[in-house]
Design an enzyme around this catalytic site. Sequence first.
Site, mmCIF file in Angstrom:
data_model
loop_
_atom_site.group_PDB
_atom_site.id
_atom_site.type_symbol
_atom_site.label_atom_id
_atom_site.label_comp_id
_atom_site.label_asym_id
_atom_site.label_seq_id
_atom_site.Cartn_x
_atom_site.Cartn_y
_atom_site.Cartn_z
ATOM 1 N N GLY A 128 -7.852 -14.172 4.503
ATOM 2 C CA GLY A 128 -7.747 -15.571 4.896
ATOM 3 C C GLY A 128 -6.430 -16.215 4.516
ATOM 4 O O GLY A 128 -6.024 -17.217 5.111
ATOM 5 N N LYS A 154 -12.163 -4.378 -2.386
ATOM 6 C CA LYS A 154 -11.463 -3.871 -1.207
ATOM 7 C C LYS A 154 -11.308 -2.351 -1.248
ATOM 8 O O LYS A 154 -11.562 -1.645 -0.264
ATOM 9 C CB LYS A 154 -10.099 -4.549 -1.093
ATOM 10 C CG LYS A 154 -9.380 -4.310 0.233
ATOM 11 C CD LYS A 154 -8.035 -4.998 0.254
ATOM 12 C CE LYS A 154 -8.126 -6.475 -0.031
ATOM 13 N NZ LYS A 154 -8.879 -7.197 1.017
ATOM 14 N N ASP A 170 -14.361 -7.660 3.824
ATOM 15 C CA ASP A 170 -13.989 -6.247 3.763
ATOM 16 C C ASP A 170 -15.181 -5.361 4.118
ATOM 17 O O ASP A 170 -15.069 -4.409 4.892
ATOM 18 C CB ASP A 170 -13.479 -5.884 2.371
ATOM 19 C CG ASP A 170 -12.179 -6.583 2.012
ATOM 20 O OD1 ASP A 170 -11.450 -6.973 2.940
ATOM 21 O OD2 ASP A 170 -11.908 -6.739 0.816
ATOM 22 N N LYS A 219 -8.826 -6.004 9.451
ATOM 23 C CA LYS A 219 -9.355 -7.088 8.628
ATOM 24 C C LYS A 219 -8.189 -7.918 8.111
ATOM 25 O O LYS A 219 -7.276 -7.394 7.461
ATOM 26 C CB LYS A 219 -10.190 -6.528 7.477
ATOM 27 C CG LYS A 219 -10.918 -7.630 6.687
ATOM 28 C CD LYS A 219 -10.082 -8.142 5.534
ATOM 29 C CE LYS A 219 -10.746 -9.330 4.834
ATOM 30 N NZ LYS A 219 -10.030 -9.721 3.608
ATOM 31 N N GLY A 278 -10.959 -17.122 2.089
ATOM 32 C CA GLY A 278 -11.324 -17.563 0.748
ATOM 33 C C GLY A 278 -10.611 -18.811 0.282
ATOM 34 O O GLY A 278 -11.238 -19.715 -0.303
#
Length: 253
Positions: free
Chosen positions: A10, A212, A157, A7, A41
């Site tokens: 951004g 997270k 996430d 992951k 984000g």
Amino acid sequence: MKTWVIKLGGAVLNSEGAAKSLFEVLTKQLNAQFVIVHGGGSLVDTWLQDAGFATAKHLGLRISPKEQMPYIVGALAGCANKQLMGQAIAANLKPVGLSLYDAGIESNKKLKALGQVGTSESTLDSVVELMLSQKRLPIISSIGFDLDGSWYNVNADEAAAAIAASLNAELIFMTDVEAVLDADKKPLHQLNTNEIKELVNDGVILGGMQVKVETSLRAAEHLRRGVYISSWQKPENLADLLEGLHIGTKITL
């Protein structure tokens, strides 16, 4: 062959060449295959601000009214996804851009107060394994759909954890910090259930990091193994993690 779900936060898009450097690490891994899940984000913030919208969050999740969704979808599934694809192509990989629906994830409304913020449920057929068999790199945005075709802004996430569970894959969260930090801002190399609860209750872990860490813990429960949080700012961290070294924070039961 081992599968890894990575992951990417951004914010990696704000650092020139950062994504390409990470992707170049993947090209050197001959005995593993990879799936990228991403958010975006800061890009969403910019698009919404430019469109005259205010941004609000609740418990680390972006409140996503219907009228904002075209901008959120455009930023995540459009601009951010294609920027990452471009960096992957530059690193000599063969990416394919997907949504959560393509990856077998069904989304439904999480809370009415959050607007079009969606859940992540692995209930649908997925094209991810087919893409992997064709040596493609799936790059999956955190935009989801329900079975009525409505679109949702899904926490990336949570989406990555659901996809990792569906693939029985290892999971790494690459964020903009080296590790989860304690009250003195020192890195914590391992965290278990009780330690996480204590740090959350003490207000040490909060906001986006709380989402997270708690998502990582749920993923560790489903996967029955540790989940890693590390920094995308150091590509060597990703290389070390893939080689089995203990870098960043390992979330365990």
